[in-house]
Design an enzyme around this catalytic site. Structure first.
Site, PDB file in Angstrom:
ATOM      1  N   GLU A   1      -2.800  -0.174 -13.598  1.00  0.00           N
ATOM      2  CA  GLU A   1      -1.735  -1.074 -13.415  1.00  0.00           C
ATOM      3  C   GLU A   1      -2.467  -2.474 -12.714  1.00  0.00           C
ATOM      4  OE1 GLU A   1       1.174  -1.080 -13.849  1.00  0.00           O
ATOM      5  OE2 GLU A   1       2.039   1.164 -14.033  1.00  0.00           O
TER       6      GLU A   1
ATOM      7  N   PRO B   1       0.806  -1.135  -0.096  1.00  0.00           N
ATOM      8  CA  PRO B   1       0.076   0.039  -0.081  1.00  0.00           C
ATOM      9  C   PRO B   1       0.729   1.224  -0.013  1.00  0.00           C
ATOM     10  CG  PRO B   1      -0.416  -1.227   1.994  1.00  0.00           C
ATOM     11  CD  PRO B   1       0.641  -1.872   1.257  1.00  0.00           C
TER      12      PRO B   1
ATOM     13  N   CYS C   1       2.345  -8.148  -7.604  1.00  0.00           N
ATOM     14  CA  CYS C   1       1.977  -8.033  -8.955  1.00  0.00           C
ATOM     15  C   CYS C   1       3.068  -8.868 -10.003  1.00  0.00           C
ATOM     16  CB  CYS C   1       1.615  -6.798  -9.401  1.00  0.00           C
ATOM     17  SG  CYS C   1       2.705  -5.663  -9.080  1.00  0.00           S
TER      18      CYS C   1
END
Ligand code: NAD
Length: 499
Positions: A253, A160, A287
């Site tokens: 993204e 985050p 990711c």
């Protein structure tokens, strides 16, 4: 109770609005510590009225911010970076309590985000457009870069501070205000992170908590002007569709399912250690996690054995203990990973190590780092696992490995381990992703744009490209003296049409 836990209780159910943490009147939800399954914090769904107030405050603050000198903005961003580093152990503890990652990784995030603030603080004051060779002699003709206004930054739970940081640093440096919408799993981390921004104009950076509805209210608001989204493909599509109604520039993204290729010339021991890091970092919730492995048949057995040994040696436990791998961030995510493994086994995958919850942990949403023998046709190789899984397929050649790597709807990153220069060059040229790592998995650089192709999204974070996501161009032409232009009326008769 630690000092950070006390602060987490104070910040629970607040939103960071116009420079202050104020209680939200919206519906409340608990955030569960995935290592203990106890309540870590709670957050509120920001209401429509709170969204309106935040958007108004952001627009006001943005005009104050843009009137400041570029040097003053740069200094203020450096101060953000310093405070972020100073507070990193606090925000790190909070992040670990909310989503489980090892403290070393959550503490690292504060410093990594700070680094992007320092980078953008400097590059934004070094240029604000460019001067073109004039198309009319004697004129000053140029493009000025101006802020977009107010950007909405919607972020996931896995990094985050880093991900909100990449977007906020670029946006602020560009002169754009930011309203951050954190994940439902890590709301208080970003509320606490706001301690580093308190010296900025009130409202320039704000945090509104909540779920998809809060995100949509911000994206569709007539007074927000740009959207930066990081998260899953499905949510990205909803966000992009809403933003498109008002033609708002959108940075997307979304998911990745990065391939990891190992060729015979590689040092297999190092490749296996790199693979373990790429697959299991943050319990596979990155990711750019290596999601599928294509290993040359001549080194397949040696690689699988070493990767399995590396996986089995990893210590799984609470992120606040000396461990390597924390829990999955939520029960829903754990159950999802279990379903993926069960389906793979049904399709013929063989578990080399892991494949279960660790027997020594009766509470918490832990899952053992897992290595599977698979082939490319199985579902596990097509889609994002986002968990501590390393499915390894055998390939006969680099051609086959590249073909498999490109057989994907997603296109974020890809890795190759090789000591053959020609193979490296082919991988860099032929793999259809936004990032290719040769022998150096998962690294990034503030100065180089990060992002993907295909369903992973569009636009780029970091680098000068990242700054331009939050600026628009204005064409400017200045004639030093007001003189009649030969193009004006009346047109000479000589130019008229003749039969
Ligand atoms: P998610 O899509 O569930 O949530 C991301 C954010 O979007 C959250 O803040 C959520 O509340 C919000 N959201 C969800 N639906 C929305 C909607 N319809 N409208 C507006 N906002 C909405 O993702 P997650 O589970 O938190 O994160 C994991 C995903 O993020 C993975 O797919 C991962 O690959 C991706 N990710 C991508 C990158 C990248 O740089 N490409 C980086 C990190 C994570």
């Amino acid at each position: 109770m630690t000092e950070v836990q006390r602060r987490m209780a104070e910040l629970s159910n607040t939103i960071y609005l116009a420079g202050e943490w104020v209680p939200s009147v919206g519906d409340r939800h608990d955030v569960i510590d995935p290592a203990t399954t106890e309540r870590a914090s709670s957050y509120a769904d920001a209401t429509g009225e709170e969204v309106d107030r935040a958007v108004a405050a952001a627009n006001e603050a943005q005009s104050i911010w843009w009137q400041m000198s570029a040097l003053d903005r740069a200094n203020a961003l450096h101060e953000v970076a310093s405070k972020m580093v100073e507070r990193s152990p606090r925000t790190g503890e909070c992040l670990t309590r909310e989503m489980g990652k090892p403290f070393r990784e959550s503490n690292w995030e504060g410093g990594a985000a700070a680094s992007s603030f320092r980078y953008y603080a400097e590059i934004a004051r070094s240029e604000a457009g460019r001067v073109a060779g004039p198309a009319i002699a004697g004129q000053l003709q140029m493009v000025l870069k101006e802020p977009l206004g107010v950007a909405v930054s919607i972020v996931p739970y896995n990094f985050p501070m880093l991900l909100a940081g990449w977007q906020a640093a670029a946006a602020l440096a560009a002169g754009t205000a930011v309203i951050i919408k954190p994940s439902e799993l890590t709301p208080v981390t970003l509320l606490m992170w706001m301690e580093a921004f308190e010296h900025l104009p009130r409202g320039l950076v704000q945090v509104l908590t909540g779920g998809a509805a809060t995100g949509q209210a911000l994206v569709s608001h007539p007074q927000t002007h740009a959207v930066a989204f990081t998260g899953s493909v499905r949510a990205a599509q909803h966000v992009a569709a809403t933003a498109a109604e008002r033609f708002k520039p959108t940075l997307i993204e979304a998911s990745g399912n990065d391939a990891f290729i190992v060729m015979p010339s590689a040092d297999i021991e190092i490749a296996a250690r790199g693979a373990a890091f790429a697959a299991f970092l943050n319990c596979g919730q990155v990711c750019t996690s290596a999601e599928r492995f294509y290993v040359h048949e001549s080194v397949y057995e040696a690689f699988v054995a070493r990767l399995a040994a590396a996986a089995a040696a990893l210590r799984v436990g609470s992120g606040l203990e000396p461990i390597d791998i924390g829990p999955m961030a939520s029960k829903r995510e754990l159950l999802r990973v279990e379903r993926i493994v069960a389906r793979a086994v049904e399709q013929g995958a063989r578990i080399e190590t892991g494949g279960r919850r660790p027997p020594h942990r009766s509470t918490g949403w832990f899952y053992e780092p897992t290595v599977l023998r698979v082939d490319h046709s199985m579902e596990i190789m097509h889609g994002e696992c986002f968990g501590p899984l390393a499915p390894v397929a055998r390939v006969a050649s680099l051609d086959e490995a590249i073909r498999c790597a490109n057989d994907s709807d997603l296109g974020l990153g890809a890795n190759i381990y090789t000591n053959d220069l020609a193979e490296s060059a082919r991988a860099v040229r032929e793999i259809e992703t936004g990032i290719v790592w040769v022998n150096t998995p998962l690294n990034d650089n503030d100065a180089i744009p990060f992002g993907g192709r295909k369903f992973t999204g569009s636009g780029r974070e970091l680098g000068t490209e990242g700054l331009d996501q939050f600026r628009r161009s204005k064409m400017v032409m200045i004639a030093p003296d007001a003189e009649p232009d030969p193009e004006w009326f009346p047109y000479p008769d000589d130019d008229a049409f003749r039969t």
